[in-house]
Motif scaffolding. Structure first.
Motif, mmCIF file in Angstrom:
data_model
loop_
_atom_site.group_PDB
_atom_site.id
_atom_site.type_symbol
_atom_site.label_atom_id
_atom_site.label_comp_id
_atom_site.label_asym_id
_atom_site.label_seq_id
_atom_site.Cartn_x
_atom_site.Cartn_y
_atom_site.Cartn_z
ATOM 1 N N GLY A 1 -37.099 -11.928 -4.876
ATOM 2 C CA GLY A 1 -37.475 -11.021 -5.950
ATOM 3 C C GLY A 1 -38.021 -11.710 -7.178
ATOM 4 N N ILE A 2 -38.451 -12.956 -7.056
ATOM 5 C CA ILE A 2 -39.017 -13.695 -8.189
ATOM 6 C C ILE A 2 -40.506 -13.376 -8.283
ATOM 7 C CG2 ILE A 2 -39.437 -15.967 -9.172
ATOM 8 C CD1 ILE A 2 -37.011 -16.960 -7.576
ATOM 9 N N LEU A 3 -40.957 -13.051 -9.491
ATOM 10 C CA LEU A 3 -42.344 -12.654 -9.701
ATOM 11 C C LEU A 3 -43.203 -13.845 -10.102
ATOM 12 C CD1 LEU A 3 -44.535 -10.424 -10.091
ATOM 13 C CD2 LEU A 3 -43.757 -10.246 -12.467
ATOM 14 N N TYR A 4 -44.394 -13.907 -9.523
ATOM 15 C CA TYR A 4 -45.405 -14.902 -9.890
ATOM 16 C C TYR A 4 -46.683 -14.160 -10.278
ATOM 17 C CZ TYR A 4 -42.582 -18.698 -7.976
ATOM 18 O OH TYR A 4 -41.581 -19.605 -7.746
ATOM 19 N N ILE A 5 -47.259 -14.526 -11.428
ATOM 20 C CA ILE A 5 -48.495 -13.901 -11.899
ATOM 21 C C ILE A 5 -49.695 -14.676 -11.375
ATOM 22 C CG2 ILE A 5 -49.839 -13.236 -13.928
ATOM 23 C CD1 ILE A 5 -47.285 -11.648 -13.591
ATOM 24 N N GLN A 6 -50.699 -13.951 -10.908
ATOM 25 C CA GLN A 6 -51.911 -14.577 -10.389
ATOM 26 C C GLN A 6 -53.120 -14.337 -11.285
ATOM 27 O OE1 GLN A 6 -49.781 -16.224 -7.701
ATOM 28 N NE2 GLN A 6 -51.968 -16.517 -7.555
ATOM 29 N N GLY A 7 -52.986 -13.492 -12.290
ATOM 30 C CA GLY A 7 -54.102 -13.213 -13.188
ATOM 31 C C GLY A 7 -54.269 -11.722 -13.380
ATOM 32 N N ARG A 8 -55.287 -11.345 -14.139
ATOM 33 C CA ARG A 8 -55.594 -9.942 -14.361
ATOM 34 C C ARG A 8 -56.511 -9.441 -13.256
ATOM 35 N NH1 ARG A 8 -53.148 -6.661 -17.793
ATOM 36 N NH2 ARG A 8 -55.053 -5.637 -18.447
ATOM 37 N N SER A 9 -56.297 -8.183 -12.852
ATOM 38 C CA SER A 9 -57.162 -7.623 -11.817
ATOM 39 C C SER A 9 -58.612 -7.592 -12.284
ATOM 40 C CB SER A 9 -56.701 -6.213 -11.445
ATOM 41 O OG SER A 9 -56.693 -5.370 -12.576
ATOM 42 N N LYS A 10 -58.841 -7.366 -13.576
ATOM 43 C CA LYS A 10 -60.200 -7.343 -14.103
ATOM 44 C C LYS A 10 -60.741 -8.745 -14.345
ATOM 45 C CE LYS A 10 -60.359 -2.891 -14.172
ATOM 46 N NZ LYS A 10 -61.253 -2.150 -13.256
#
Length: 590
Positions: free
Chosen positions: A483-492
């Motif tokens: 359940g650890i979240l990783y950000i990959q960037g903005r969809s836009k």
């Protein structure tokens, strides 16, 4: 398809609660985190069987008690315990308020606001830097049942005018140096009920004809706000109206209720990661108020959270390296809330030494990704045992959704805060809208009591941003089996190369490992054959040069072919917002 059903913790027993309290008071920060997190995060295993919707639940026990309490009552609940402690002090002028003085002054101003014909639900605007009076105005407005819109004091007349009009503002608080801009922004605005209210920021500016002095609304002979006057203020009423661009478009007014804010304060103050210790006869946290209070990170995560526990908050009206060093030299700060650009500045400024931060036991960052390389450079530079944690959220989330603890990798954004759910939704045409499983990248949706009421007077934008009671963040990410979240960037912000998705943040983290790079931002630019191709904007360390082809080769060795750089451009600085987010649209014009 199976769902990720993360286990909810069994309610913490009285014995464990007592252990937690003892840990906070009696053990060193490092041992506290080790001992506490052993029970909190690693006592259970993940169950991957269950619900087929791939909804991730917080692993922490639910919080309660936020449904029927106003923001100001939550802040003042324990104020009698530390009424003689310093609450706020201005770094520039030294003027300060104890908690007792702060409480009384807020009550008097709340009375004056009501007597000035400002009614519950009316909007006031605060256009101030980080000074103690900002806090007094905000809390008094909360108590008087008013809505407060927060405006960046460096905004132009045009930007101020747009927000004041859109928010249906009735009264404005500002400093003398902004008076001309404010006056120009409200010409022919019939909704303004009061003359501009001028705040004495310690500069001894002369009074301005046709204005109201804030000091006159807080005189000793004014009665404190009475309980009877609070009738009619609902916890569901909007208390703050900050402006956010959300996922797309022009800034929109985010309606946050008392309930939203109190819920998020309680979520963010969960003892798993909140470092603050309540004030006592022998202890008081010292926290610099560096981040702008017109931003929710500064207002909610820093200011309101630490006022709740009786901390001493040192207000920094305008950030600069000189002012920051002065703050560290004059105040033995115990906790730092900053953003990655400040960490980078600390690394590069030789005047900042380990001595300046020897009393700091924890640093919390947010608003922009914090890479492992940056932390490694910081620890190498300062050889300190200081812990780092990182949070993730949005103004629409009041603002916190996930947070790490000190033993986690700073590459992640951590676990969901209590009472919060998450799902990762596919953005691909063939699976559009489907909830994804672990390690699959999609748009992050969040649900919980901290989710905004909606965008003010903008039902279309609200409908576009919400999926029922789920907030669509516009950010791309994935979660692990834990359940650890990783950000990959903005969809836009995603770069589409031959149909492949390339996250700018991934390339930025790679380039940070290249020698002589001080700062970096990546965007996609049009390409005749590929659709788009990555372009890197780099800021060099002083007195150095780089070879463009060598940097491209460096990246090419570390990423798939479709992610390789097409262009490199050296610039003097990366355009960023006050909270540290890269303003990629500005880079498109360079």
């Amino acid at each position: 398809m199976t769902i990720l059903q993360l286990p909810l913790f069994t309610r913490v027993s009285c014995i464990l609660n007592q252990c937690i309290k003892e840990c906070i008071v009696n053990v060193s920060p490092k041992n506290y985190w080790r001992k506490f997190n052993k029970h909190r995060y690693y006592a259970t295993t993940v169950n991957l069987k269950g619900d087929a919707q791939n909804i991730v639940n917080s692993k922490l026990p639910d919080i309660s008690g936020f449904e029927n309490i106003h923001v100001h009552d939550f802040i003042w609940e324990k104020v009698g315990r530390w009424s003689n402690h310093t609450a706020l002090v201005c770094l520039n002028t030294g003027r300060s308020y104890t908690y007792g003085q702060l409480r009384k002054t807020c009550g008097k101003l709340a009375t004056s606001l009501r007597k000035s014909k400002l009614l519950p639900g009316d909007t006031i605007a605060i256009i101030l830097p980080n000074i103690p009076e900002f806090v007094i105005i905000a809390l008094a407005a909360n108590e008087a049942g008013l809505r407060t819109t927060l405006i960046n004091p460096i905004f132009t007349t045009y930007e101020i005018k747009r927000q004041i009009e859109n928010a249906d503002t009735r009264a404005i608080f500002t400093i003398p140096t902004k008076y001309i801009d404010i006056k120009a922004s409200i010409e022919k605005n019939s909704k303004i009920k009061l003359p501009i209210i001028i705040v004495n920021d310690g500069t001894n500016a002369s009074s301005i004809s046709g204005t109201i002095q804030l000091d006159d609304l807080m005189r000793d002979d004014i009665e404190d706000f009475s309980i009877s006057q609070k009738i009619g203020i609902s916890c569901k009423d909007t208390v703050f109206l900050p402006y956010s661009s959300g996922t797309v478009g022009l800034p929109k007014g985010v309606e946050s209720s008392h309930r939203n804010i109190v819920a998020n304060l309680l979520q963010g103050m969960d003892p798993t990661f909140f470092p603050g210790i309540e004030a006592s006869e022998h202890h008081q946290e010292i926290v610099p108020l560096i981040l702008p209070i017109y931003h929710y990170y500064g207002l909610i995560i820093v200011l309101y959270s630490y006022l709740r526990i009786g901390a001493k908050l040192v207000c920094l009206p305008q950030f600069s390296a000189e002012a920051f060093i002065k703050l560290l030299e004059n105040h033995r700060c115990t906790v730092l809330h900053i953003v990655p650009p400040i960490i980078q500045m600390m690394i590069n400024n030789e005047r900042i030494t380990p001595r300046h931060i020897e009393s700091v036991r924890l640093t919390l960052t947010g608003a922009a990704p914090l890479g492992e390389k940056l932390i490694a450079n910081f620890r190498s530079r300062f050889t300190t045992g200081m812990n780092f944690i990182q949070g993730y959220g949005a103004t629409e989330l009041s603002p916190l959704a996930t947070i790490t603890h000190p033993n986690m990798s700073t590459a992640s954004c951590g676990y969901l805060v209590p009472n919060t759910q998450m799902r990762i939704v596919s953005t691909q045409d063939d699976t559009l809208g489907r909830n994804l499983g672990p390690h699959e990248i999609g748009e992050i949706y969040i649900r919980g009591p901290q989710v905004m009421k909606g965008y003010y007077k903008n039902p279309k934008a609200t409908a576009d941003t919400m999926d029922g009671d789920w907030y669509k963040t516009g950010d791309l990410g994935h979660y692990t089996e834990d359940g650890i979240l990783y950000i990959q960037g903005r969809s836009k912000e995603l770069i589409k190369v031959k149909g492949h998705q390339v996250a700018p943040t991934e390339l930025e983290e790679v380039i940070r490992h290249y020698d002589n790079i001080k700062d970096i931002a990546v965007i996609g630019v049009a390409h005749e054959d590929y659709g788009e191709i990555p372009k890197a904007f780099v800021v060099l360390k002083s007195g150095v040069k780089i070879n463009e082809n060598e940097l491209k080769e460096f990246v090419a060795k570390r990423v798939a072919k479709y992610k390789q750089l097409g262009y490199v451009q050296v610039i003097e600085s990366i355009p960023k917002s006050a909270s540290g987010k890269i303003l990629r649209r500005e880079l498109e014009n360079l």
